[in-house]
Design a protein around this motif. Structure first.
Motif, mmCIF file in Angstrom:
data_model
loop_
_atom_site.group_PDB
_atom_site.id
_atom_site.type_symbol
_atom_site.label_atom_id
_atom_site.label_comp_id
_atom_site.label_asym_id
_atom_site.label_seq_id
_atom_site.Cartn_x
_atom_site.Cartn_y
_atom_site.Cartn_z
ATOM 1 N N VAL A 32 0.951 -1.160 -0.053
ATOM 2 C CA VAL A 32 0.009 0.071 -0.061
ATOM 3 C C VAL A 32 0.927 1.331 -0.159
ATOM 4 O O VAL A 32 0.572 2.187 -0.734
ATOM 5 C CB VAL A 32 -0.968 -0.159 1.165
ATOM 6 C CG1 VAL A 32 -1.729 1.341 1.326
ATOM 7 C CG2 VAL A 32 -1.960 -1.131 1.127
ATOM 8 N N ILE A 36 0.735 3.983 -2.821
ATOM 9 C CA ILE A 36 0.684 5.473 -2.427
ATOM 10 C C ILE A 36 2.013 6.339 -2.960
ATOM 11 O O ILE A 36 1.747 7.452 -3.552
ATOM 12 C CB ILE A 36 0.596 5.805 -0.972
ATOM 13 C CG1 ILE A 36 -1.039 5.036 -0.785
ATOM 14 C CG2 ILE A 36 0.295 7.273 -0.814
ATOM 15 C CD1 ILE A 36 -1.225 4.970 0.782
ATOM 16 N N LEU A 39 1.589 6.836 -6.753
ATOM 17 C CA LEU A 39 0.493 7.935 -7.066
ATOM 18 C C LEU A 39 1.002 9.240 -6.815
ATOM 19 O O LEU A 39 0.745 10.133 -7.625
ATOM 20 C CB LEU A 39 -0.780 7.373 -6.182
ATOM 21 C CG LEU A 39 -1.514 6.299 -6.600
ATOM 22 C CD1 LEU A 39 -2.501 6.035 -5.708
ATOM 23 C CD2 LEU A 39 -2.254 6.413 -8.077
ATOM 24 N N ARG A 40 1.858 9.509 -5.698
ATOM 25 C CA ARG A 40 2.277 10.961 -5.470
ATOM 26 C C ARG A 40 3.329 11.168 -6.646
ATOM 27 O O ARG A 40 2.961 12.380 -7.198
ATOM 28 C CB ARG A 40 3.003 10.921 -4.106
ATOM 29 C CG ARG A 40 2.227 11.082 -2.960
ATOM 30 C CD ARG A 40 3.009 10.864 -1.713
ATOM 31 N NE ARG A 40 2.359 10.979 -0.497
ATOM 32 C CZ ARG A 40 1.767 11.802 0.189
ATOM 33 N NH1 ARG A 40 1.977 13.171 -0.431
ATOM 34 N NH2 ARG A 40 0.972 11.559 1.303
ATOM 35 N N ASP A 54 -6.296 13.241 -2.573
ATOM 36 C CA ASP A 54 -6.207 12.470 -1.309
ATOM 37 C C ASP A 54 -7.284 13.023 -0.302
ATOM 38 O O ASP A 54 -8.234 12.228 0.275
ATOM 39 C CB ASP A 54 -4.824 12.681 -0.448
ATOM 40 C CG ASP A 54 -4.809 11.704 0.939
ATOM 41 O OD1 ASP A 54 -5.294 10.521 0.672
ATOM 42 O OD2 ASP A 54 -4.333 12.360 1.952
#
Length: 74
Positions: A32, A36, A39-40, A54
Motif C-alpha cells: 500500500v 501511494i 501515485l504521489r 487525497d
C-alpha cells in the motif's frame, strides 16, 4: 461506488503495481505504501495536486453509505 467495487479496484491496483515492478502480488502495508508513493510521483509528473486528491478521496471514503459496516466481498 459500492464498497466491494472500491475494494476490488484497490486490490487490482496493488496487483498491477507489483506486476509492473516484476514482483508477486502483495496486499500488505508495504504494498500500500509503495502504491501511494507511486501515485504521489505520478501526480507530480501529471501536474496534479496529490494532497487535494487525497482529501477528496478521504471525503468519499467517509461519505460512503456502507462506511460504518465493512463487508466481506470475497
Amino acid at each position: 461506488m459500492k464498497q466491494c467495487k472500491r475494494i476490488e479496484a484497490a486490490r487490482a491496483a496493488l496487483a498491477r503495481a507489483a506486476w509492473v515492478r516484476g514482483q508477486a502480488p502483495a496486499y500488505g502495508e508495504d504494498a500500500v505504501i509503495d502504491l501511494i508513493a507511486d501515485l504521489r510521483l505520478w501526480c507530480d509528473s501529471a501536474g496534479l495536486d496529490f494532497g487535494r486528491c487525497d482529501e477528496l478521496a478521504f471525503s468519499f471514503y467517509c461519505g460512503e453509505e456502507e462506511h460504518a459496516k465493512i463487508v466481506e466481498c470475497y
